[in-house]
Design an enzyme around this catalytic site. Structure first.
Site, short mmCIF file in Angstrom:
data_model
loop_
_atom_site.label_atom_id
_atom_site.label_comp_id
_atom_site.label_asym_id
_atom_site.label_seq_id
_atom_site.Cartn_x
_atom_site.Cartn_y
_atom_site.Cartn_z
CD GLU A 55 -29.07 -27.91 -42.62
OE1 GLU A 55 -27.89 -27.80 -42.27
OE2 GLU A 55 -29.47 -28.75 -43.46
CE LYS A 86 -24.25 -19.43 -47.65
NZ LYS A 86 -23.09 -18.62 -47.24
CG ASP A 135 -20.37 -14.85 -42.66
OD1 ASP A 135 -19.84 -15.44 -43.62
OD2 ASP A 135 -20.33 -13.61 -42.53
CE1 TYR A 155 -22.15 -28.52 -44.99
CE2 TYR A 155 -21.50 -26.81 -43.44
CZ TYR A 155 -21.31 -27.48 -44.64
OH TYR A 155 -20.28 -27.11 -45.48
CE LYS A 158 -24.81 -15.26 -49.29
NZ LYS A 158 -23.76 -15.11 -50.29
CB CYS A 172 -3.33 20.54 -45.40
SG CYS A 172 -2.92 18.97 -44.59
CB CYS A 202 0.90 20.61 -43.09
SG CYS A 202 0.35 20.62 -44.81
CB CYS A 258 -2.21 18.15 -48.57
SG CYS A 258 -0.74 18.93 -47.83
CB CYS A 312 1.84 17.09 -45.38
SG CYS A 312 0.31 16.80 -44.45
#
Length: 668
Positions: free
Chosen positions: A113, A115, A117, A222, A310, A404, A407, A422, A427
């Site tokens: 089946e 799976k 999520d 299920y 998985k 930066c 600034c 920074c 800033c």
């Protein structure tokens, strides 16, 4: 209309509406137009308004109740909802097959089946009527979410036989619903959900069923908790039996004569998973015969007759067009890859984290490169590697800036750190990020004041620091994009409500360097008030468990700052609570749990609990849950896709448990 005529017509409408609902939501084969269904529903509603005593729990009008819950009640599962062991490759599946045959012999059929999520749930029916729905929880105790589950139209309120039965399934959010939900969230300036699973779980844990109803959830059943009363002897027949009762069962299930056919099924869906209208994260393989299942039995944490394969993290190739730099609230400069849009694990990805300059150099990433990306834990996009063989010579070296990007202040790399930073306290980017942090869920939790709204307020110079949030006026907010009267009214109410938060929320929101949510709570519990903490010495701070010298220095420096004192006074004047309001910590000496006094680290993706739920349970049993592995760590709980923390734990010889073992000890 006479009452006897009303009773007769209500019964007719129930039958018609339930049939049309089943055809539309379970069979996906509607036989009447929506307008006709709506007309019949209006007729039923009108009759019930005239004769409210004739309203029954299984009426189609009762799917969304008006009552908002104050909390979810706990539900004990009569038959535990165990989790499954995991397989990650062909070798794991063949090993599972070998162990099964050692017990029951070579004649074994399997049922495969998809799976889904989503969120595992249990539904109880008595005399055919849906009476209770619950989450899986820890497998033994779940939460009653009946009102929310009633909003899922593929769940029958009355099944086709008047029997008492408990069934299990997976509630999920279809991809289309997920995309629509996140579009609305982004338009409202709210944080989008990371994936459909989180969206489904969050929707079903809303205290207002109307919110769950708006999310367009669905479900696949299920299993039946106990098949003994049904006369069914195999999993395959059991799924067919669920269908005859009116439940929605995934049609992609398949009976396999041997493990080779199982592997073919797995291979098929690894390739086809992206084409499904819902997310799957693997394949569930079960021994078909119930008699053989009984012979195989259970381990302490999972059945020996079933396993979950998985899927490996999906990897895709796309082109890296540019690298964008962002300035965090602590001044750290973070590079982000801007990619050609591509779908990964069910969602569109255009950006991926590059963390820092060292990672860019280590992976030899250049602008214009074709790169392989994946979602770590199927959630966070990351660059795996560069396809050097596809380079044309037009790719360009990326150079980190010296100043930066916001600034223009000169960037520095502090001793012992890999990140550029920074250090300009004024800033604008840092101030904006600090505002976003202040209103976030783990801080002041101001619903409706998301990143986009904060950015608008900051750009219009309506807020300059966090205190300004508490002086916002209705007319200022109405002038913003996509802010109507209802949104503004809700936002102002949320801002007002946040004033009553306990002290630790405010402490964390202030963004004091090195003070995370856990440390903020520890400090609030220890000192009780903001004033007492502000007056604390370094010696008093370092005397507290988990408060080291670096954090203590940072706290003392913060409260010595004149501007910080002025800000806190402004918040006091605005009416914010400055005291701790939560429960006091339990002394670990009085706790007999194995976790008492232990330093525990959680890493990887947990299947049965959220990270916060696990943290709360462990701390209630006396553990100290930290975010990094060190020599002081006593125990690491590793979930799926655990990374560097697990590696470090193994290198240091620290004990490692999986989630199942943790839950066994928690539930002792």
């Amino acid at each position: 209309m006479e009452k006897k005529d009303a009773e007769k017509r209500i019964k007719e409408l129930h039958n018609l509406l339930n049939q049309y609902n089943y055809e539309y939501h379970v069979l996906d084969q509607p036989s009447v137009p929506d307008a006709e269904y709506d007309q019949l529903m209006r007729e039923l509603t009108n009759i019930e308004e005239q004769f409210p005593e004739l309203i029954s729990p299984d009426s189609p009008t009762q799917r969304v109740g008006g009552e908002i819950l104050s909390a979810f009640q706990k539900v004990e599962h009569h038959i535990p909802m165990l989790s499954l062991g995991n397989a990650f490759n062909e070798s794991d599946l063949r090993d599972f097959d070998r162990k099964v045959k050692q017990v029951v012999g070579d004649e074994v059929e399997y049922v495969c089946e998809l799976k889904i999520d989503g969120l595992a749930i249990s539904l109880r029916y008595e005399n055919g009527l849906f009476i209770q729905g619950a989450t899986r929880g820890n497998g033994t105790i779940g939460e009653d979410i009946t009102a929310n589950l009633k909003t899922i139209r593929s769940i029958p309120l009355r099944i086709k036989q008047p029997m008492s039965i408990e069934v299990r399934g997976e509630a999920y959010m279809p991809k289309k619903s997920f995309e629509q939900l996140n579009k609305v969230k982004e338009e409202n300036g709210e944080e989008p959900f990371a994936n459909p699973r989180n969206a489904a779980a969050g929707s079903l844990r809303q205290l207002d069923p109307r919110i769950a109803a708006s999310r367009n959830l669905d479900i696949f059943l299920y299993a039946i908790g106990d098949f003994s009363e049904t006369g069914v002897t195999t999993q395959h027949d059991g799924l067919n039996f669920l269908t005859t009762l009116g439940f929605k069962v995934n049609k992609e299930r398949e009976k396999c004569a041997n493990i080779d056919e199982v592997l073919q099924y797995v291979e098929k869906w690894v390739a086809k998973r992206a084409n499904l209208p819902y997310e799957i994260d693997g394949i569930v393989i079960k021994v078909n015969s119930f008699e053989q299942q009984k012979a195989l039995g259970f381990t302490a944490k999972s059945p020996r007759w079933a396993i979950a394969y998985k899927f490996p993290a999906e990897e895709v190739v796309t082109k890296l067009r540019d690298i964008e730099l962002s300035v965090g609230r602590t001044g750290v400069i973070t590079p982000t890859a801007l990619l050609d849009p591509v779908r990964v694990a069910g969602t569109k990805v255009q950006r991926a984290s590059l963390h820092n300059e060292d990672l860019i150099r280590e992976k030899d990433i250049k602008l214009g490169d074709y790169v392989v990306i994946k979602k770590a834990g199927d959630i966070i996009p990351e660059v795996v590697n560069v396809l050097v063989e596809r380079r044309t010579g037009e790719e360009k070296e990326f150079l980190m800036p010296t100043h930066c990007p916001d600034c223009e202040s000169e960037l520095v790399r502090l001793e012992g750190e890999v990140a550029l930073r920074c250090i300009n306290p004024k800033c604008p980017a840092q101030i904006r990020e600090g505002l976003i942090h202040f209103v976030s869920r783990n801080a002041m939790n101001i619903d409706g004041l998301g990143e986009k709204v904060i950015s608008q307020l900051f750009a219009h110079e309506l807020i300059h620091d966090v205190a300004d949030i508490y002086h916002l006026q209705q007319e200022q907010l109405l002038a913003l994009e996509r802010m109507g009267e209802k949104s503004v009214s809700n936002l102002l109410a949320a801002i007002e409500s946040s004033k009553t938060n306990s002290l630790e929320k405010l402490l964390f929101g202030l963004g004091i360097r090195h003070v995370g949510a856990k440390a903020a709570k520890t400090l609030a519990q220890k000192f009780g008030t903001m004033d007492a903490l502000a007056a604390a010495t370094k010696e008093e701070l370092t005397a507290i468990q988990d408060i080291g010298e670096k954090m203590a220095d940072s706290i003392v420096t913060y409260f010595e700052n004149e501007e910080a004192g002025e800000l806190i006074q402004e918040l006091k004047n605005a009416g914010l609570n400055m005291e701790y309001k939560g429960p006091m910590p339990v002394e670990t000496e009085s706790i007999s749990s194995i976790f008492a006094g232990k330093v525990v680290v959680l890493t990887g993706k947990l299947e049965q609990l959220t990270r916060n739920e696990a943290k709360e349970k462990l701390e209630a049993l006396g553990a100290s849950v930290t975010g990094s592995v060190s020599k002081k760590t006593d125990l690491v709980i590793a979930g799926a896709d655990a990374g560097s923390k697990l590696t470090k734990a193994n290198e240091l010889g620290i004990e490692v448990w999986d989630e199942e073992k943790m839950l066994e000890e928690i539930n002792r």
